[in-house]
Design an enzyme around this catalytic site. Sequence first.
Site, PDB file in Angstrom:
ATOM      1  N   HIS A  14      -7.426   2.020  -5.260  1.00  0.00           N
ATOM      2  CA  HIS A  14      -8.507   1.917  -4.275  1.00  0.00           C
ATOM      3  C   HIS A  14      -9.039   3.326  -4.056  1.00  0.00           C
ATOM      4  O   HIS A  14      -8.394   4.143  -3.397  1.00  0.00           O
ATOM      5  CB  HIS A  14      -7.922   1.304  -2.992  1.00  0.00           C
ATOM      6  CG  HIS A  14      -8.881   1.220  -1.853  1.00  0.00           C
ATOM      7  ND1 HIS A  14      -8.453   0.969  -0.553  1.00  0.00           N
ATOM      8  CD2 HIS A  14     -10.238   1.337  -1.801  1.00  0.00           C
ATOM      9  CE1 HIS A  14      -9.512   0.944   0.240  1.00  0.00           C
ATOM     10  NE2 HIS A  14     -10.588   1.169  -0.481  1.00  0.00           N
TER      11      HIS A  14
ATOM     12  N   SER B 215       0.850  -1.193   0.000  1.00  0.00           N
ATOM     13  CA  SER B 215       0.000   0.000   0.000  1.00  0.00           C
ATOM     14  C   SER B 215       0.880   1.237   0.000  1.00  0.00           C
ATOM     15  O   SER B 215       1.553   1.540   0.990  1.00  0.00           O
ATOM     16  CB  SER B 215      -0.892  -0.004   1.243  1.00  0.00           C
ATOM     17  OG  SER B 215      -1.415   1.296   1.430  1.00  0.00           O
TER      18      SER B 215
ATOM     19  N   ASP C  92      -3.865   4.123  -2.681  1.00  0.00           N
ATOM     20  CA  ASP C  92      -4.999   4.557  -1.858  1.00  0.00           C
ATOM     21  C   ASP C  92      -5.313   6.020  -2.137  1.00  0.00           C
ATOM     22  O   ASP C  92      -4.571   6.907  -1.726  1.00  0.00           O
ATOM     23  CB  ASP C  92      -4.660   4.374  -0.378  1.00  0.00           C
ATOM     24  CG  ASP C  92      -4.756   2.926   0.050  1.00  0.00           C
ATOM     25  OD1 ASP C  92      -5.825   2.319  -0.157  1.00  0.00           O
ATOM     26  OD2 ASP C  92      -3.757   2.399   0.574  1.00  0.00           O
TER      27      ASP C  92
ATOM     28  N   MET D 240     -12.625  -4.312   3.669  1.00  0.00           N
ATOM     29  CA  MET D 240     -11.824  -3.459   4.552  1.00  0.00           C
ATOM     30  C   MET D 240     -11.800  -4.080   5.947  1.00  0.00           C
ATOM     31  O   MET D 240     -12.850  -4.362   6.529  1.00  0.00           O
ATOM     32  CB  MET D 240     -12.425  -2.052   4.645  1.00  0.00           C
ATOM     33  CG  MET D 240     -12.285  -1.198   3.400  1.00  0.00           C
ATOM     34  SD  MET D 240     -10.604  -0.960   2.795  1.00  0.00           S
ATOM     35  CE  MET D 240      -9.773  -0.277   4.228  1.00  0.00           C
TER      36      MET D 240
ATOM     37  N   MET E  47     -11.095   5.771  -2.348  1.00  0.00           N
ATOM     38  CA  MET E  47     -11.879   6.098  -1.149  1.00  0.00           C
ATOM     39  C   MET E  47     -12.392   7.515  -1.342  1.00  0.00           C
ATOM     40  O   MET E  47     -11.866   8.477  -0.772  1.00  0.00           O
ATOM     41  CB  MET E  47     -11.001   5.970   0.093  1.00  0.00           C
ATOM     42  CG  MET E  47     -10.737   4.522   0.472  1.00  0.00           C
ATOM     43  SD  MET E  47      -9.398   4.349   1.647  1.00  0.00           S
ATOM     44  CE  MET E  47      -8.021   4.312   0.515  1.00  0.00           C
TER      45      MET E  47
ATOM     46  N   ASP F 109      -7.794  -5.498   3.215  1.00  0.00           N
ATOM     47  CA  ASP F 109      -7.002  -4.262   3.309  1.00  0.00           C
ATOM     48  C   ASP F 109      -7.157  -3.657   4.702  1.00  0.00           C
ATOM     49  O   ASP F 109      -8.263  -3.295   5.103  1.00  0.00           O
ATOM     50  CB  ASP F 109      -7.532  -3.291   2.238  1.00  0.00           C
ATOM     51  CG  ASP F 109      -6.740  -1.999   2.143  1.00  0.00           C
ATOM     52  OD1 ASP F 109      -5.801  -1.798   2.926  1.00  0.00           O
ATOM     53  OD2 ASP F 109      -7.085  -1.185   1.264  1.00  0.00           O
ATOM     54  N   GLY F 110      -6.023  -3.560   5.393  1.00  0.00           N
ATOM     55  CA  GLY F 110      -6.008  -2.899   6.691  1.00  0.00           C
ATOM     56  C   GLY F 110      -5.509  -3.817   7.800  1.00  0.00           C
ATOM     57  O   GLY F 110      -6.127  -4.846   8.076  1.00  0.00           O
TER      58      GLY F 110
ATOM     59  N   MET G 263      -7.636   9.123  -1.403  1.00  0.00           N
ATOM     60  CA  MET G 263      -8.535   9.627  -0.345  1.00  0.00           C
ATOM     61  C   MET G 263      -8.888  11.071  -0.620  1.00  0.00           C
ATOM     62  O   MET G 263      -8.006  11.883  -0.920  1.00  0.00           O
ATOM     63  CB  MET G 263      -7.824   9.542   1.004  1.00  0.00           C
ATOM     64  CG  MET G 263      -7.398   8.144   1.360  1.00  0.00           C
ATOM     65  SD  MET G 263      -6.629   8.124   2.975  1.00  0.00           S
ATOM     66  CE  MET G 263      -6.360   6.370   3.178  1.00  0.00           C
TER      67      MET G 263
ATOM     68  N   GLY H 134      -9.095   5.227   5.796  1.00  0.00           N
ATOM     69  CA  GLY H 134      -8.662   6.612   6.002  1.00  0.00           C
ATOM     70  C   GLY H 134      -7.216   6.726   6.437  1.00  0.00           C
ATOM     71  O   GLY H 134      -6.554   7.704   6.107  1.00  0.00           O
TER      72      GLY H 134
ATOM     73  N   HIS I  16      -0.556  -1.008  -4.650  1.00  0.00           N
ATOM     74  CA  HIS I  16      -1.912  -0.601  -4.254  1.00  0.00           C
ATOM     75  C   HIS I  16      -1.888   0.907  -3.978  1.00  0.00           C
ATOM     76  O   HIS I  16      -1.102   1.385  -3.158  1.00  0.00           O
ATOM     77  CB  HIS I  16      -2.299  -1.387  -3.001  1.00  0.00           C
ATOM     78  CG  HIS I  16      -3.653  -1.096  -2.446  1.00  0.00           C
ATOM     79  ND1 HIS I  16      -4.799  -1.744  -2.860  1.00  0.00           N
ATOM     80  CD2 HIS I  16      -4.061  -0.223  -1.494  1.00  0.00           C
ATOM     81  CE1 HIS I  16      -5.836  -1.306  -2.178  1.00  0.00           C
ATOM     82  NE2 HIS I  16      -5.427  -0.367  -1.339  1.00  0.00           N
TER      83      HIS I  16
END
Length: 228
Positions: free
Chosen positions: A78, A20, A47, A149, A80, A184-185, A49, A154, A45
């Site tokens: 991804h 990530s 992210d 998730m 978000m 993920d996470g 946001m 976040g 990956h």
Amino acid sequence: MSHPAWSEIVASPQGVIAPSMLKCDFAGLDREIADLEAAGAKMLHWDVMDGHFVPNLSYGAMVIEAARKRTGLFFDAHLMMAEPQRYLDSFLRAGCDAITVHVEAVPDPTQVLKEIREAGRAAGLALNPGTPISAVTPFLPLCDLVLVMSVQPGFGGQAFRPDVLPKVSALRKQAAPETVISIDGGIGRTTIGPAAQAGARLFVVGSEIFDRDDYATAMAELDALAAG
Ligand code: DX5
Ligand code: ZN
């Protein structure tokens, strides 16, 4: 969807680790990409946001597009963000190979998932820890991947939520065999095994790679633990 890396994920019994990039050193993005590639990463990956769907801002299509010029690795984006369809073209142009949107942001994702597939990319649908799988099941035939998730999205570095594992198992049973279940996470040495057991095959990992000095060793250890 015919991207060779994607076929490899679908075929690979133990799955694939996707570092990530949220946790990377952005001032040295070039070096980070080269180090991950040398460490054996097949996929990155990204992210995205928007400070609205999630309470944090990261980066957008321009950064991904710049990174695209540095590597041929599979790019797993991804999103978000609220209204991802408004920005879909820019993520397609940036060279994302898979694009995942959140079902909480797009309660009827039919159109956006179709557009991602029509562009020849893998289409993904993500769900937050508090969202039941019934929110995504009607759309499973339109998904190449479903991203579960295991933290509230976040921020990187949060603790894994084991209560999402039954959702992974249930999705694994309901989805077609070629649909990849991603998680993920909070994925690390103690959590990747249970996630793999439940049926996840694409493991998004931030802290457990980037907090280590040697990415190759970190990834090899996680690979072995995922294989069980
Ligand atoms: C969370 C992001 C994750 C996160 C993973 O909102 O979607 O990709 O950065 O990082 P770790 O592995 O540290 O939880
Ligand atoms: Zn993510």
